[in-house]
Design a protein around this motif. Structure first.
Motif, PDB file in Angstrom:
ATOM      1  N   UNK A  69       0.821  -1.204   0.000  1.00 10.65           N
ATOM      2  CA  UNK A  69       0.000   0.000   0.000  1.00 10.65           C
ATOM      3  C   UNK A  69       0.856   1.255   0.000  1.00 10.65           C
ATOM      4  N   UNK A  70       0.385   2.250  -0.738  1.00 14.49           N
ATOM      5  CA  UNK A  70       1.000   3.578  -0.711  1.00 14.49           C
ATOM      6  C   UNK A  70       0.037   4.581  -0.078  1.00 14.49           C
ATOM      7  N   UNK A  71      -0.999   4.085   0.582  1.00 15.13           N
ATOM      8  CA  UNK A  71      -2.008   4.961   1.183  1.00 15.13           C
ATOM      9  C   UNK A  71      -1.394   5.812   2.298  1.00 15.13           C
ATOM     10  N   UNK A  72      -1.909   7.010   2.409  1.00 13.98           N
ATOM     11  CA  UNK A  72      -1.450   7.915   3.464  1.00 13.98           C
ATOM     12  C   UNK A  72      -1.935   7.432   4.827  1.00 13.98           C
ATOM     13  N   UNK A  73      -1.326   7.944   5.865  1.00 14.51           N
ATOM     14  CA  UNK A  73      -1.752   7.612   7.230  1.00 14.51           C
ATOM     15  C   UNK A  73      -3.214   7.999   7.429  1.00 14.51           C
ATOM     16  N   UNK A  74      -3.611   9.150   6.907  1.00 13.48           N
ATOM     17  CA  UNK A  74      -5.005   9.614   7.035  1.00 13.48           C
ATOM     18  C   UNK A  74      -5.973   8.597   6.425  1.00 13.48           C
ATOM     19  N   UNK A  75      -5.646   8.090   5.237  1.00 12.73           N
ATOM     20  CA  UNK A  75      -6.495   7.099   4.568  1.00 12.73           C
ATOM     21  C   UNK A  75      -6.529   5.808   5.374  1.00 12.73           C
ATOM     22  N   UNK A  76      -5.374   5.349   5.866  1.00 15.49           N
ATOM     23  CA  UNK A  76      -5.332   4.116   6.668  1.00 15.49           C
ATOM     24  C   UNK A  76      -6.103   4.281   7.975  1.00 15.49           C
ATOM     25  N   UNK A  77      -6.019   5.471   8.583  1.00 17.37           N
ATOM     26  CA  UNK A  77      -6.747   5.726   9.830  1.00 17.37           C
ATOM     27  C   UNK A  77      -8.264   5.670   9.635  1.00 17.37           C
ATOM     28  N   UNK A  78      -8.730   5.888   8.399  1.00 19.16           N
ATOM     29  CA  UNK A  78     -10.166   5.793   8.099  1.00 19.16           C
ATOM     30  C   UNK A  78     -10.589   4.361   7.799  1.00 19.16           C
ATOM     31  N   UNK A  79      -9.624   3.426   7.805  1.00 22.57           N
ATOM     32  CA  UNK A  79      -9.950   2.018   7.571  1.00 22.57           C
ATOM     33  C   UNK A  79      -9.753   1.572   6.136  1.00 22.57           C
TER      34      UNK A  79
END
Length: 138
Positions: free
Chosen positions: A91-101
């Protein structure tokens, strides 16, 4: 039949609208529920990828008697290494995106698993075009 949907970057509240509308149409066409489920999972994953990783994009669904072809085009960073991105958990998702699940690195692998045929083209700095097809009689 052609269905078109604009997908906004970062708007997770709208993610799932295209897949829901496609599901509704396929139900009206009396497509096998197992086939519908595979298509909807793939479209939803594609929607979330556009929302999470791009500057926005569009989903186009072309439905014929025998198959559905989905084209997902986005503008944005593109995918640096498609082979790596296809690996479960990458994954290259940002922390913000990961924090949203979101951003667990299962989007592209789930699309591949649920599509009968998948093609991905991406250019760094320009965007990504994903096309997949499913047989409606499966």
């Amino acid at each position: 039949m052609r269905l078109e949907f604009d997908i906004a970057s970062g708007d997770f509240s709208q993610a799932g609208q295209a897949s829901s509308q496609i599901k509704r149409v396929l139900k009206q066409l009396q497509v096998n529920p197992k086939v519908i489920k595979r298509i909807v999972v793939a479209v939803y994953e594609a929607e979330v990828n556009v929302v999470a990783h791009s500057h926005g994009g569009q989903i186009v669904a072309e439905i014929s008697d025998n198959h559905i072809e989905i084209t997902v085009k986005d503008t944005g960073p593109g995918i640096k290494d498609i082979e790596q991105a296809m690996q479960a958990g990458f994954s290259t998702a940002s922390k913000k995106v990961r924090d949203m699940g979101f951003g667990a690195g299962m989007g592209l692998p789930n699309i591949k698993k649920n599509a009968d045929d998948l093609h991905i083209e991406s250019e760094l700095g320009k965007g990504t075009c994903l096309k997949f097809k499913n047989d409606l009689n499966g």
